[in-house]
Design an enzyme around this catalytic site. Structure first.
Site, PDB file in Angstrom:
ATOM      1  N   ASN A   5       0.875  -1.176   0.000  1.00 51.69           N
ATOM      2  CA  ASN A   5       0.000   0.000   0.000  1.00 51.69           C
ATOM      3  C   ASN A   5       0.911   1.225   0.000  1.00 51.69           C
ATOM      4  OD1 ASN A   5      -1.821   2.049   0.466  1.00 51.69           O
ATOM      5  ND2 ASN A   5      -2.257   1.462   2.591  1.00 51.69           N
ATOM      6  N   LYS A   7       0.134   4.346  -0.318  1.00 54.10           N
ATOM      7  CA  LYS A   7      -0.434   5.588   0.225  1.00 54.10           C
ATOM      8  C   LYS A   7      -0.132   6.757  -0.732  1.00 54.10           C
ATOM      9  CE  LYS A   7      -0.050   3.422   4.652  1.00 54.10           C
ATOM     10  NZ  LYS A   7      -0.024   3.508   6.096  1.00 54.10           N
ATOM     11  N   HIS A  90      -9.605   1.557   4.618  1.00 54.47           N
ATOM     12  CA  HIS A  90      -8.324   1.669   5.322  1.00 54.47           C
ATOM     13  C   HIS A  90      -8.488   2.614   6.522  1.00 54.47           C
ATOM     14  CE1 HIS A  90      -4.198   2.751   6.260  1.00 54.47           C
ATOM     15  NE2 HIS A  90      -3.867   1.602   5.697  1.00 54.47           N
ATOM     16  N   GLU A  92      -6.779   4.921   7.635  1.00 50.45           N
ATOM     17  CA  GLU A  92      -6.522   6.347   7.354  1.00 50.45           C
ATOM     18  C   GLU A  92      -7.734   6.987   6.680  1.00 50.45           C
ATOM     19  OE1 GLU A  92      -2.787   5.754   5.363  1.00 50.45           O
ATOM     20  OE2 GLU A  92      -1.896   5.188   7.291  1.00 50.45           O
ATOM     21  N   GLU A 162      -5.884  -4.876  10.363  1.00 50.43           N
ATOM     22  CA  GLU A 162      -4.816  -3.921  10.654  1.00 50.43           C
ATOM     23  C   GLU A 162      -5.132  -3.181  11.954  1.00 50.43           C
ATOM     24  OE1 GLU A 162      -2.596  -2.536   6.879  1.00 50.43           O
ATOM     25  OE2 GLU A 162      -4.454  -1.433   6.966  1.00 50.43           O
ATOM     26  N   GLY A 168       2.017   2.127  10.883  1.00 53.22           N
ATOM     27  CA  GLY A 168       2.974   3.219  10.775  1.00 53.22           C
ATOM     28  C   GLY A 168       3.672   3.572  12.079  1.00 53.22           C
ATOM     29  N   SER A 208       2.905  -2.216  10.446  1.00 47.85           N
ATOM     30  CA  SER A 208       4.342  -2.296  10.724  1.00 47.85           C
ATOM     31  C   SER A 208       4.978  -3.634  10.339  1.00 47.85           C
ATOM     32  CB  SER A 208       4.627  -1.965  12.188  1.00 47.85           C
ATOM     33  OG  SER A 208       4.280  -0.607  12.442  1.00 47.85           O
TER      34      SER A 208
HETATM   35  P1  PGA Z   1       2.577   0.245   7.692  1.00 46.10           P
HETATM   36  O1  PGA Z   1       1.164   0.517   7.006  1.00 46.10           O
HETATM   37  O2  PGA Z   1       3.084  -1.071   7.130  1.00 46.10           O
HETATM   38  O3  PGA Z   1       3.446   1.383   7.313  1.00 46.10           O
HETATM   39  O4  PGA Z   1       2.343   0.144   9.168  1.00 46.10           O
HETATM   40  C1  PGA Z   1       0.248  -0.506   6.789  1.00 46.10           C
HETATM   41  C2  PGA Z   1      -0.992   0.042   6.147  1.00 46.10           C
HETATM   42  O5  PGA Z   1      -1.363   1.181   6.435  1.00 46.10           O
HETATM   43  O6  PGA Z   1      -1.650  -0.644   5.330  1.00 46.10           O
END
Ligand code: PGA
Length: 251
Positions: A5, A7, A90, A92, A162, A168, A208
């Site tokens: 992903n 982003k 997601h 976010e 997640e 993140g 992560s």
């Molecule tokens: P990350 O993000 O691996 O940077 O924690 C995962 C995601 O948001 O899908």
């Protein structure tokens, strides 16, 4: 299934550069390698990976078929641009754009209407986990996001678990904690549809994931793949995760 992903990272040029580096490795791997790229890079990325095993997707779609929604993009548009799949819900999107399960359910419908593979993201916050609400939050999200979706469409659906506190932050869940959440998700899907169908639905872990911990997650029974944010931006780390998948599944 290993899904990157990106982003809001990577221009077309950067996307193509990345693909050049990752392609040989992705072709050899037993993993289904998928990249959710910015809208602007979908077309060019897809042109590059045609005839390869890599799949390209979008990170979001609008919940309407079309309309006066300035700045939004519809499911059939990303499909036409070359997307094979889409991420919906997601954390976010839920956090910054206030998306709700009901809205995400509509996005699932839009996405399935145009035959896109649809990855529904769910997960609890740190506070919800501390208050013992994880199970309720996951159950509710799955039931509401999948409401009215028949099991005949199950082969077009994936779930990404997640935990919000792991995204993140560099603080990934333990594999045991993730496995517990995944098996719960599997049970909820089984209740919605049936056991055979639930077994078919890939449940991915995200939050992560990096080149050091990917293989731990992949060794768990109910973890069928990974959704990778940060570590999918560098070809070296993403390649290592892909090769870990092949290793775990061949040993
Ligand atoms: P990350 O993000 O691996 O940077 O924690 C995962 C995601 O948001 O899908």
């Amino acid at each position: 299934m290993i899904v990157g992903n990106w982003k809001m990272y990577k221009t077309i040029e950067q996307a193509l550069e990345f693909l050049e580096k990752i392609l040989p490795m992705a072709e050899e791997s037993s993993a289904q390698v998928m990249l959710a790229v910015p809208y602007t890079a979908i077309f060019a990325a897809k042109e590059r990976v045609k005839e390869t095993k890599i799949r390209i997707g979008a990170q979001n779609i609008n919940d309407a078929f079309e309309g006066a929604f300035t700045g939004e993009v519809a499911a059939h548009m990303v499909k036409e641009a070359g997307a094979d799949f889409v991420l919906v819900g997601h954390s976010e999107r839920r956090r910054y754009f206030k998306e709700t399960n009901a809205q995400i359910q509509k996005k699932v419908q839009r996405s399935l209407e145009v035959d896109l593979f649809t990855i529904i993201c769910i997960g609890e916050s740190a506070e919800e986990r501390e208050n013992g609400k994880t199970e309720d939050v996951l159950k509710k999200a799955l039931k509401e996001c999948l409401e009215g979706i028949g099991k005949e469409l199950a082969h077009k659906i994936g779930i990404a678990y997640e935990p919000i506190w792991a995204i993140g932050t560099g603080k990934a869940a333990t594999k045991e904690l993730a496995e517990e959440a995944h098996s719960l998700c599997r049970k909820v899907i089984e209740e919605l549809w049936d056991a055979k169908t639930a077994d078919m639905v890939p449940i991915l872990y995200g939050g992560s994931v990096n080149q050091e911990n990917a293989d731990h997650f992949l060794s768990m029974e109910n973890i069928n793949g990974l959704l990778v944010g940060n570590a999918s931006l560098r070809p070296e780390s993403f390649a290592k995760i892909i090769s870990d998948y092949t290793m775990v599944h061949h040993s």
